[in-house]
Design a protein around this motif. Sequence first.
Motif, short mmCIF file in Angstrom:
data_model
loop_
_atom_site.label_atom_id
_atom_site.label_comp_id
_atom_site.label_asym_id
_atom_site.label_seq_id
_atom_site.Cartn_x
_atom_site.Cartn_y
_atom_site.Cartn_z
N LYS A 22 -1.28 22.39 6.40
CA LYS A 22 -2.10 21.85 5.32
C LYS A 22 -1.31 20.87 4.46
O LYS A 22 -1.79 19.81 4.06
CB LYS A 22 -2.65 22.98 4.45
CG LYS A 22 -3.76 23.79 5.12
CD LYS A 22 -4.27 24.85 4.17
CE LYS A 22 -5.41 25.65 4.81
NZ LYS A 22 -5.91 26.70 3.90
N LYS A 23 -0.05 21.23 4.18
CA LYS A 23 0.80 20.39 3.37
C LYS A 23 1.07 19.06 4.08
O LYS A 23 1.05 17.99 3.48
CB LYS A 23 2.11 21.12 3.08
CG LYS A 23 3.00 20.40 2.08
CD LYS A 23 4.22 21.24 1.76
CE LYS A 23 5.09 20.52 0.72
NZ LYS A 23 6.30 21.32 0.39
N ALA A 24 1.31 19.13 5.38
CA ALA A 24 1.57 17.92 6.17
C ALA A 24 0.32 17.03 6.23
O ALA A 24 0.42 15.80 6.15
CB ALA A 24 2.01 18.31 7.58
N ASN A 25 -0.85 17.66 6.33
CA ASN A 25 -2.11 16.89 6.37
C ASN A 25 -2.35 16.16 5.04
O ASN A 25 -2.80 15.01 5.02
CB ASN A 25 -3.29 17.81 6.68
CG ASN A 25 -3.29 18.26 8.12
OD1 ASN A 25 -2.66 17.63 8.98
ND2 ASN A 25 -3.98 19.36 8.43
N ARG A 26 -2.06 16.87 3.94
CA ARG A 26 -2.23 16.25 2.63
C ARG A 26 -1.28 15.06 2.47
O ARG A 26 -1.65 14.02 1.93
CB ARG A 26 -1.99 17.27 1.52
CG ARG A 26 -3.15 18.25 1.31
CD ARG A 26 -3.06 18.96 -0.02
NE ARG A 26 -1.85 19.77 -0.11
CZ ARG A 26 -1.79 21.05 0.23
NH1 ARG A 26 -2.88 21.68 0.68
NH2 ARG A 26 -0.67 21.73 0.10
N ARG A 27 -0.06 15.24 2.93
CA ARG A 27 0.92 14.16 2.84
C ARG A 27 0.49 12.97 3.69
O ARG A 27 0.60 11.82 3.26
CB ARG A 27 2.28 14.68 3.29
CG ARG A 27 3.42 13.67 3.07
CD ARG A 27 4.74 14.27 3.47
NE ARG A 27 5.05 15.44 2.64
CZ ARG A 27 5.91 16.40 3.00
NH1 ARG A 27 6.48 16.37 4.18
NH2 ARG A 27 6.15 17.40 2.18
N LEU A 28 -0.02 13.24 4.88
CA LEU A 28 -0.49 12.17 5.76
C LEU A 28 -1.67 11.42 5.14
O LEU A 28 -1.73 10.19 5.18
CB LEU A 28 -0.89 12.76 7.12
CG LEU A 28 -1.48 11.76 8.14
CD1 LEU A 28 -0.44 10.71 8.50
CD2 LEU A 28 -1.95 12.50 9.38
N LEU A 29 -2.59 12.18 4.53
CA LEU A 29 -3.74 11.57 3.88
C LEU A 29 -3.32 10.67 2.71
O LEU A 29 -3.87 9.59 2.52
CB LEU A 29 -4.69 12.67 3.39
CG LEU A 29 -6.01 12.20 2.76
CD1 LEU A 29 -6.84 11.42 3.78
CD2 LEU A 29 -6.80 13.41 2.24
N PHE A 30 -2.32 11.12 1.97
CA PHE A 30 -1.80 10.33 0.85
C PHE A 30 -1.22 9.01 1.33
O PHE A 30 -1.53 7.94 0.79
CB PHE A 30 -0.74 11.15 0.09
CG PHE A 30 -0.03 10.38 -0.98
CD1 PHE A 30 -0.65 10.10 -2.18
CD2 PHE A 30 1.26 9.90 -0.76
CE1 PHE A 30 0.01 9.38 -3.17
CE2 PHE A 30 1.92 9.19 -1.75
CZ PHE A 30 1.29 8.93 -2.95
N TYR A 31 -0.37 9.09 2.38
CA TYR A 31 0.25 7.86 2.89
C TYR A 31 -0.79 6.92 3.50
O TYR A 31 -0.69 5.69 3.37
CB TYR A 31 1.32 8.21 3.92
CG TYR A 31 2.56 8.81 3.32
CD1 TYR A 31 3.17 8.22 2.21
CD2 TYR A 31 3.13 9.97 3.83
CE1 TYR A 31 4.32 8.78 1.65
CE2 TYR A 31 4.27 10.53 3.28
CZ TYR A 31 4.86 9.93 2.18
OH TYR A 31 5.99 10.47 1.62
N LEU A 32 -1.80 7.50 4.17
CA LEU A 32 -2.86 6.66 4.74
C LEU A 32 -3.66 5.95 3.64
O LEU A 32 -4.03 4.78 3.78
CB LEU A 32 -3.80 7.50 5.61
CG LEU A 32 -3.26 7.95 6.97
CD1 LEU A 32 -4.22 8.91 7.65
CD2 LEU A 32 -3.02 6.72 7.87
#
Length: 250
Positions: A22-32
């Motif tokens: 979940k943490k990795a997904n949130r980080r990916l969404l932020f960078y995107l």
Amino acid sequence: MEKKKIVSIEDRIPKLKQARKKKANRRLLFYLSIFFILISIIVYLQSPLSHIRTIHVKGNTFLSDESVIKQSNLTNNQNIWTIDKKASEKALEENPIIASAKVNRKLPWTVSIIIKEYERVGYLQQGTNYFPILGNGTALQSMKQTSYNGDAPLIIGFNKEEYLHRMTKELEQLPKAIRKLISEVHWTPTKENQNKITLYMNDGFLVDASIQNFAENMKIYPSIVTQLDDDSKGIIHIGAGAYFESFNKK
């Protein structure tokens, strides 16, 4: 005593993996999101969407919107972010009618130009023609009139530009309420006093004064008139001192 529930390491591992995912997904969404915002900004800056579409002009009376825009060097083909506001303001202030100019961006594609023109202080009479004249001595030749409507003083006899500029500057500094009382300003120089002027007032009085410190000295005119009888007519001398000279010498 209550027994503590013991969670085995096997039970914890899936939960830890899920939390990390979940943490990795949130980080990916932020960078995107950051990436797409940057792409959108680049596309906006490189596309016609960032070009000037509307230019608003405010504060102009003597100048047309078109002439102000033309002198500002702004066009609808320019990118709103690449305009040189200082250069446009400087170009506008080179116009003898404009006292000051301010250029502002209004996103996404509007530019506003706010100008302050020199104030009209009177009309310059040349033969049978009348030209509005500004506080800096500029006569608006393009606004020639063949009749005089009396909404500002007539400025007569100033055949030397130096004295005309001094007079218009003094008129600009004079309170509007007092300026409206003046019908005509005549330059009546003498050998001893090149600054001598004679004013014809709308209330029937004449004023003998000097261009030097005229705006400051003339401020006492209303208080002098209130001390005179209603049927009094004559010359009010205003300078280092002030006194009234009646037309009726008796």
